[in-house]
Design a protein around this motif. Structure first.
Motif, PDB file in Angstrom:
ATOM      1  N   ALA A  38      -0.377  19.894   9.757  1.00 34.10           N
ATOM      2  CA  ALA A  38      -0.707  18.955   8.678  1.00 34.10           C
ATOM      3  C   ALA A  38       0.309  19.065   7.534  1.00 34.10           C
ATOM      4  N   LEU A  39       0.755  20.293   7.251  1.00 29.82           N
ATOM      5  CA  LEU A  39       1.761  20.467   6.191  1.00 29.82           C
ATOM      6  C   LEU A  39       3.126  19.953   6.640  1.00 29.82           C
ATOM      7  N   ARG A  40       3.451  20.107   7.922  1.00 29.27           N
ATOM      8  CA  ARG A  40       4.708  19.548   8.432  1.00 29.27           C
ATOM      9  C   ARG A  40       4.680  18.027   8.329  1.00 29.27           C
ATOM     10  N   GLN A  41       3.542  17.424   8.633  1.00 25.54           N
ATOM     11  CA  GLN A  41       3.411  15.969   8.525  1.00 25.54           C
ATOM     12  C   GLN A  41       3.604  15.524   7.077  1.00 25.54           C
ATOM     13  N   LYS A  42       2.989  16.239   6.146  1.00 24.46           N
ATOM     14  CA  LYS A  42       3.147  15.905   4.727  1.00 24.46           C
ATOM     15  C   LYS A  42       4.608  16.014   4.316  1.00 24.46           C
ATOM     16  N   MET A  43       5.295  17.092   4.770  1.00 27.93           N
ATOM     17  CA  MET A  43       6.717  17.268   4.470  1.00 27.93           C
ATOM     18  C   MET A  43       7.524  16.099   5.019  1.00 27.93           C
ATOM     19  N   THR A  44       7.256  15.729   6.271  1.00 27.95           N
ATOM     20  CA  THR A  44       8.004  14.646   6.917  1.00 27.95           C
ATOM     21  C   THR A  44       7.844  13.339   6.146  1.00 27.95           C
ATOM     22  N   GLU A  45       6.638  13.068   5.701  1.00 29.38           N
ATOM     23  CA  GLU A  45       6.399  11.851   4.909  1.00 29.38           C
ATOM     24  C   GLU A  45       7.155  11.908   3.582  1.00 29.38           C
ATOM     25  N   ARG A  46       7.071  13.034   2.896  1.00 24.97           N
ATOM     26  CA  ARG A  46       7.754  13.174   1.599  1.00 24.97           C
ATOM     27  C   ARG A  46       9.276  13.126   1.754  1.00 24.97           C
TER      28      ARG A  46
END
Length: 84
Positions: A38-46
């Protein structure tokens, strides 16, 4: 001093280099491990789709990875961003 966030993984040599550069400059930063999907997904979006680590943010500005931050430092642009 600006808020700095760095998304990392424990074994990434570029993550260690980025953190070392920031520490050498006396910069406090928040390290966010992307072992959690979930944190990797947030990073990818940002990071506008970038999935590699590290991904570095100074305030709301996406600096990029270690190579991007090192190039910014060589051009003399890192310190002014950190001073904001």
């Amino acid at each position: 001093m600006a808020e700095v966030e760095i998304y990392t993984t424990p074994t990434c040599p570029y993550c260690h280099a980025a953190k070392s550069m920031l520490r050498d400059k006396g910069v406090d930063f928040e390290e966010i491990s992307v072992l959690d999907p979930a944190l990797r997904q947030k990073m990818t979006e940002r990071a506008h789709g970038r999935r590699t680590v590290p991904q570095i943010f100074i305030g709301d500005l996406h600096v990029g990875g270690y190579d991007d931050m090192a190039a910014l430092e060589r051009r003399g642009g890192l310190d002014p961003l950190l001073a904001r």
